[in-house]
Write an enzyme that holds these catalytic residues in place. Sequence first.
Site, PDB file in Angstrom:
ATOM      1  N   HIS A  53       9.806  -8.311 -18.658  1.00  0.00           N
ATOM      2  CA  HIS A  53      10.815  -8.022 -18.145  1.00  0.00           C
ATOM      3  C   HIS A  53       9.738  -9.249 -16.667  1.00  0.00           C
ATOM      4  O   HIS A  53       9.290  -9.231 -16.010  1.00  0.00           O
ATOM      5  CB  HIS A  53      11.605  -6.837 -17.444  1.00  0.00           C
ATOM      6  CG  HIS A  53      12.376  -6.515 -18.410  1.00  0.00           C
ATOM      7  ND1 HIS A  53      13.676  -5.501 -17.771  1.00  0.00           N
ATOM      8  CD2 HIS A  53      12.499  -6.191 -19.694  1.00  0.00           C
ATOM      9  CE1 HIS A  53      13.994  -4.872 -19.302  1.00  0.00           C
ATOM     10  NE2 HIS A  53      13.751  -5.034 -19.585  1.00  0.00           N
ATOM     11  N   GLU A  55      10.347  -8.608 -13.218  1.00  0.00           N
ATOM     12  CA  GLU A  55       9.751  -7.496 -12.146  1.00  0.00           C
ATOM     13  C   GLU A  55       8.419  -7.359 -13.504  1.00  0.00           C
ATOM     14  O   GLU A  55       7.427  -7.405 -12.409  1.00  0.00           O
ATOM     15  CB  GLU A  55      11.041  -6.133 -12.320  1.00  0.00           C
ATOM     16  CG  GLU A  55      12.218  -7.068 -11.663  1.00  0.00           C
ATOM     17  CD  GLU A  55      13.197  -7.017 -13.095  1.00  0.00           C
ATOM     18  OE1 GLU A  55      14.141  -6.288 -12.456  1.00  0.00           O
ATOM     19  OE2 GLU A  55      12.704  -7.298 -13.944  1.00  0.00           O
ATOM     20  N   CYS A  83      15.724  -1.952 -13.709  1.00  0.00           N
ATOM     21  CA  CYS A  83      16.105  -1.117 -14.812  1.00  0.00           C
ATOM     22  C   CYS A  83      15.179  -0.015 -14.085  1.00  0.00           C
ATOM     23  O   CYS A  83      14.215  -0.262 -12.990  1.00  0.00           O
ATOM     24  CB  CYS A  83      15.950  -1.556 -15.670  1.00  0.00           C
ATOM     25  SG  CYS A  83      14.871  -1.914 -16.531  1.00  0.00           S
ATOM     26  N   CYS A  86      11.049  -1.155 -14.259  1.00  0.00           N
ATOM     27  CA  CYS A  86      10.867  -2.187 -13.884  1.00  0.00           C
ATOM     28  C   CYS A  86      10.895  -1.088 -12.588  1.00  0.00           C
ATOM     29  O   CYS A  86       9.732  -1.677 -11.292  1.00  0.00           O
ATOM     30  CB  CYS A  86      11.987  -2.852 -13.586  1.00  0.00           C
ATOM     31  SG  CYS A  86      11.481  -4.293 -14.613  1.00  0.00           S
TER      32      CYS A  86
END
Length: 149
Positions: A53, A55, A83, A86
Site C-alpha cells: 500500500h 502508506e 486501512c 496501514c
Amino acid sequence: MTFAPHMTIALQEAQKAADAGEVPVGAVILDPDGQIVARAHNLTRWGNDPTAHAEIRVIRAASQILEQERLEGCTLFVTLEPCAMCAGAIAHARIKRVVYGAADPKSGGTDHGARVFDHPQTHHKPEVIGGINEAACEAILRDFFAEKR
C-alpha cells in the site's frame, strides 16, 4: 501547515498508481520541518505484494532516507483513509499526524471500521485529519473503478 499543496502531490502519486492499473492511492511524508522526505503509491498488483500500500511503501522509504525506524514529528498525507494494516504501521512508526483525503467507510482503519487508534492496545495515536481535498481524492477512485466496471 497548509494541507492542500501536499495532498496535491499525494494525488500525483495516486495518478501514477492508476496509470499502472493499481488502485489509485498516493502518499507523501513530510519531516518535522515540513520538507518532503518520500512519496509513494500503491503497487500491490505489480509486485504481487498485498502489503505494498502507498502508506507502507512511503513509511519504508522515509525510514530508509532518514535512517531511523521512528518517524516522530513527521506528517503522512494519503489520498484515502488508511486501512487497519496501514494504521498499525503508522502507529509503529510513531508518525505525528495523518492527513487523508477520501474517507473509506468500507475498509478504513482510522475514522471508520477498525478505528485502530482508538484501541487501548495501540502504542501511539497520531493526530488524524480527514477530508483534505476530498472531492479530488474521491474522484480519482470513482473514475478508476468506473473504468473497471
